[in-house]
Write a protein that holds these residues in place. Structure first.
Motif, PDB file in Angstrom:
ATOM      1  N   VAL A  72       0.866  -1.193   0.000  1.00  0.00           N
ATOM      2  CA  VAL A  72       0.000   0.000   0.000  1.00  0.00           C
ATOM      3  C   VAL A  72       0.898   1.236   0.000  1.00  0.00           C
ATOM      4  O   VAL A  72       1.671   1.451   0.928  1.00  0.00           O
ATOM      5  N   GLU A  73       0.772   2.045  -1.074  1.00  0.00           N
ATOM      6  CA  GLU A  73       1.701   3.156  -1.224  1.00  0.00           C
ATOM      7  C   GLU A  73       1.018   4.525  -1.259  1.00  0.00           C
ATOM      8  O   GLU A  73       1.723   5.550  -1.242  1.00  0.00           O
ATOM      9  N   ILE A 117      -2.104  -3.656   7.311  1.00  0.00           N
ATOM     10  CA  ILE A 117      -1.550  -3.077   6.087  1.00  0.00           C
ATOM     11  C   ILE A 117      -0.047  -2.921   6.250  1.00  0.00           C
ATOM     12  O   ILE A 117       0.449  -2.569   7.326  1.00  0.00           O
ATOM     13  N   GLN A 118       0.666  -3.168   5.145  1.00  0.00           N
ATOM     14  CA  GLN A 118       2.111  -2.989   5.127  1.00  0.00           C
ATOM     15  C   GLN A 118       2.489  -2.336   3.797  1.00  0.00           C
ATOM     16  O   GLN A 118       2.093  -2.799   2.741  1.00  0.00           O
ATOM     17  N   GLY A 119       3.218  -1.252   3.845  1.00  0.00           N
ATOM     18  CA  GLY A 119       3.589  -0.573   2.605  1.00  0.00           C
ATOM     19  C   GLY A 119       4.298   0.737   2.857  1.00  0.00           C
ATOM     20  O   GLY A 119       4.407   1.216   4.001  1.00  0.00           O
ATOM     21  N   TYR A 120       4.789   1.336   1.778  1.00  0.00           N
ATOM     22  CA  TYR A 120       5.537   2.585   1.896  1.00  0.00           C
ATOM     23  C   TYR A 120       4.690   3.735   2.426  1.00  0.00           C
ATOM     24  O   TYR A 120       5.223   4.716   2.950  1.00  0.00           O
ATOM     25  N   TYR A 121       3.388   3.609   2.280  1.00  0.00           N
ATOM     26  CA  TYR A 121       2.519   4.697   2.765  1.00  0.00           C
ATOM     27  C   TYR A 121       2.674   4.890   4.276  1.00  0.00           C
ATOM     28  O   TYR A 121       2.573   6.014   4.772  1.00  0.00           O
ATOM     29  N   PHE A 122       2.941   3.817   4.984  1.00  0.00           N
ATOM     30  CA  PHE A 122       3.069   3.908   6.446  1.00  0.00           C
ATOM     31  C   PHE A 122       4.535   3.814   6.905  1.00  0.00           C
ATOM     32  O   PHE A 122       4.808   4.059   8.080  1.00  0.00           O
ATOM     33  N   GLU A 145      -5.096   3.564  -2.358  1.00  0.00           N
ATOM     34  CA  GLU A 145      -4.948   2.127  -2.113  1.00  0.00           C
ATOM     35  C   GLU A 145      -5.345   1.789  -0.686  1.00  0.00           C
ATOM     36  O   GLU A 145      -5.932   0.727  -0.445  1.00  0.00           O
ATOM     37  N   LEU A 146      -5.071   2.697   0.262  1.00  0.00           N
ATOM     38  CA  LEU A 146      -5.481   2.475   1.648  1.00  0.00           C
ATOM     39  C   LEU A 146      -6.994   2.379   1.754  1.00  0.00           C
ATOM     40  O   LEU A 146      -7.534   1.464   2.394  1.00  0.00           O
ATOM     41  N   ALA A 147      -7.690   3.319   1.106  1.00  0.00           N
ATOM     42  CA  ALA A 147      -9.158   3.316   1.158  1.00  0.00           C
ATOM     43  C   ALA A 147      -9.718   2.046   0.537  1.00  0.00           C
ATOM     44  O   ALA A 147     -10.691   1.461   1.047  1.00  0.00           O
ATOM     45  N   MET A 148      -9.125   1.617  -0.546  1.00  0.00           N
ATOM     46  CA  MET A 148      -9.596   0.404  -1.223  1.00  0.00           C
ATOM     47  C   MET A 148      -9.425  -0.815  -0.323  1.00  0.00           C
ATOM     48  O   MET A 148     -10.344  -1.651  -0.199  1.00  0.00           O
ATOM     49  N   ILE A 149      -8.240  -0.935   0.332  1.00  0.00           N
ATOM     50  CA  ILE A 149      -7.975  -2.070   1.193  1.00  0.00           C
ATOM     51  C   ILE A 149      -8.930  -2.068   2.392  1.00  0.00           C
ATOM     52  O   ILE A 149      -9.425  -3.124   2.819  1.00  0.00           O
TER      53      ILE A 149
END
Length: 676
Positions: free
Chosen positions: A632-633, A649-654, A637-641
């Protein structure tokens, strides 16, 4: 007898001077002539009685000397002495020669009798047998054992041509084996031969004889025929052929083995150089064969290999020779590969043939084939170089997932050299403290997105290569059998670092197939938890679906033991490999991780990716398993998940992967924010 001869000589010798005294010279000469004749007679007729002849000649010569002296013929007296001495010397030499001749005759007779005795004994009890031919190459003497070997009587054998007896049906047609042509040439040229192996047909049965012979000659040097010896070596010949077959053919598949393939490739290279053409070499590795061995056992795997070999043999042309190198590796020598498309066509034919389903012990099995090829002399002027080039091309095919063909390219040698140097550096990395861990946060999908754990990610900073990507050095570590010690270090270091975080934060560690199935893995995990003090529930081990394909049964047992210890289990990259709901029914996973490729595809509106994520989340909810979305970047994508219902959630966004100090500082910042 010598005594009587001496007395006779003395009588004649004493009579000579008496007769010389009373007789005139003419009478004396007559008497001396008679005595001289008798001396010559004694020297010629009594060589075997040297003592007799010597006594007679000596006594007579002495009387003659006295007689000549009495007649004042001193020169004739000296001549008589000389003549007597010569006669005695001649008698002694003749006697010596006679004795030597008789001695030699006796020795020769004794040897002849000994040889005859040995020959009779040889014929009666020996394993070999004797034979003899005349000038017309027909049998003139057949020993009983020779006749027995021909399964006939000696009287029937004698008089028959030797070649006719051993040629069988080919005698009428005249089409002899090469060995019989060689024998016929030797007989025709009257040359001796030794240990000549020839095929023999006796009553329709093929036998093998070993023959040796030499020509016989009469006293005048004329040719009389051959005399020889023979033996039946059929059993030895068959044993030698069997040993030779085992040395050149694979026992399981009956295909040519590595030795014969190497020889064929060497010949193909030689012909290619001579005729200015190209030859080819293909290495074949079966895909997913190890899974068959591990799940169904080696006997089934062996029968599968036999079926593969049968299929390969059926599709080979006269221009191709297929064989087995060992294990699940096969190879094909292409004698003429001058056509640029020929190698690719053969590769496609092999892949299509091997990929068809197999029926082995009521099991339907599916395997594939990875192929690497090289063309000589362009890709290698020697057997070793050409095989090495094909092996590098095969490695490229395996890297791309298998069931494909790659031809050799020169850059593959550079890649192989880079891998070799990389492996060398990798062996020193642990001792030199070149590894370190970075941690990527895992957060709650809803609420305040609080950090619930970290995934430990291995990083390598090498003095020669700098920061090396895990995608580059992890496969090298697996091939070099270094992944287990490296993985054990990662496990211990991650447990140590996790003790610096709040007690509710978990740490996830990736585990390779080789590491998981190593004999002491469970003990290693327990020891790491004990030494660091980390509670078992705070450790989460991440595995991929590949472990169930390679070592399914063993992997299930080990994972079950780990979960009973309280350790959490996570199934990584779900949906990208050999997905099966059977894994989830055999092992109770705590988390399923949705691969980032599905997240990226769903964000682009791909219907299949959206459907997969929804299906995974629905299945996980039904099984009471948490889901984590990777990659999730951005906010969209966060809203979709969140809409799909993922738990974490794991990704560059966080947060990107960070070193331990930054991960610890993250909690300090949270604490300061909460205080403010």
């Amino acid at each position: 007898m010598g005594k009587h001869s001496g007395i006779s000589g003395l009588i004649w010798g004493s009579a000579l001077p008496i007769l010389g005294t009373f007789g005139a010279m003419p009478q004396w000469l007559g008497i001396w002539s008679v005595c001289l004749a008798m001396m010559v007679y004694a020297s010629l007729m009594n060589p075997s009685l040297p003592i007799v002849a010597t006594a007679f000649i000596g006594a007579t010569s002495l009387g003659g000397v006295v007689g000549w002296v009495m007649h004042s013929e001193y020169y004739l007296a000296l001549a008589t002495v000389a003549l007597g001495t010569l006669m005695i010397f001649g008698v002694l030499r003749s006697a010596k020669a006679q004795i030597l001749y008789e001695f030699a005759s006796n020795v020769l007779q004794e040897k002849s009798e000994t040889v005859s005795l040995l020959l009779r004994e040889f014929e009666d009890s020996g394993a070999d047998w004797l034979w003899q031919t005349d000038t017309g190459r027909c049998i003139s003497h057949a020993s009983p054992r020779f006749a027995f070997a021909l399964e006939a009587e000696a009287k029937v054998v004698e008089g028959q041509p030797l070649l006719k007896l051993i040629a069988g049906d080919s005698w009428e047609t005249g089409r002899y084996p090469d060995e019989l042509h060689h024998l016929a040439d030797k007989l025709k040229r009257r040359e001796a031969f030794s240990n000549l192996i020839v095929p023999v047909t006796i009553n329709g049965k093929r036998r093998w004889w070993e023959l040796s012979a030499s020509p016989r000659q009469a006293d005048d040097g004329s040719f009389l025929g051959f005399r020889g010896v023979g033996s039946d070596v059929t059993e030895q010949r068959e044993s030698a052929e069997k040993i030779s077959h085992l040395a050149r053919f694979d026992t399981l598949t009956s295909l040519p083995n590595r030795l014969q393939l190497t020889e064929a490739l060497g010949q193909a290279l030689s012909d290619a150089d001579r005729w200015r053409r190209r030859c080819g070499f293909m290495m074949i590795d079966l895909d997913r064969f190890k899974a068959v061995n591990d799940t169904l056992g080696h006997p089934v795997g062996d029968r599968l290999l036999a079926q593969v070999a049968k299929r390969l043999k059926m599709i080979m042309s006269e221009n191709e020779l297929c064989g087995r190198l060992g294990g699940d590796e096969f190879a094909v020598v292409l004698k003429d590969a001058s056509d640029a498309n020929y190698v690719a066509q053969v590769s496609k034919r092999i892949i299509d043939t091997i990929s068809k389903p197999y029926e082995v012990d009521q099991n339907t099995l599916y395997i594939g084939a990875s192929i690497g090829s090289a063309v000589g002399p362009m890709d290698g002027r020697t057997v070793e170089l050409l095989m090495r080039s094909a092996d590098l091309a095969l490695y490229r095919s395996k890297e791309e997932g298998g069931n494909t063909h790659h031809s050799y390219q020169h850059k593959l040698h550079a890649n192989a050299e880079e891998r070799r140097v990389l492996e060398f550096e990798l062996r020193n990395a642990l001792e030199s403290n070149q590894f370190h861990l970075e941690y990527q946060p895992v957060v709650e999908a809803n609420g305040d997105h609080g950090v619930v754990g970290f995934e430990a990610l291995l990083r390598w900073n090498n003095p020669k290569f700098g920061n090396v990507s895990p995608a580059k050095f992890i496969p090298v570590a697996e091939d070099a059998r270094l992944i287990v010690p490296i993985g054990n270090w990662v496990l211990r270091q991650a447990c140590t670092d996790a003790m610096n975080w709040p007690s509710s934060i978990k740490v996830a560690v990736n585990v390779s197939v080789d590491q998981l199935t190593s004999p002491s893995f469970v003990e290693t995990v327990v020891q790491a938890l004990h030494d660091t003090g980390l509670p078992a529930w705070r450790l989460e081990l991440e595995v991929t679906e590949s472990i169930f394909v390679r070592d399914g049964g063993l992997a299930v047992q080990i994972l079950d033991r780990l979960r009973k210890l309280g350790i959490k289990l996570s199934l990584d990259d779900f949906g990208t490999g050999y997905s099966s709901l059977g894994y989830l029914s055999n092992i109770r996973f705590d988390t399923i991780k949705v691969d980032r490729s599905f997240v990226t595809g769903a964000s682009k509106g791909k219907a299949e990716c959206i459907a997969i994520i929804r299906a995974v989340v629905a299945m996980a909810d039904a099984l009471d398993i948490a889901t984590t979305a990777e990659g999730v970047e951005n906010e969209a994508e966060l809203a979709m998940i969140q809409q799909f219902g993922c738990d974490k959630i794991q990704g560059y966004y966080f947060g990107r992967p960070m070193v331990i100090n930054d991960a610890c500082a993250l909690f300090s910042d949270i604490q300061r924010s909460s205080v403010a």
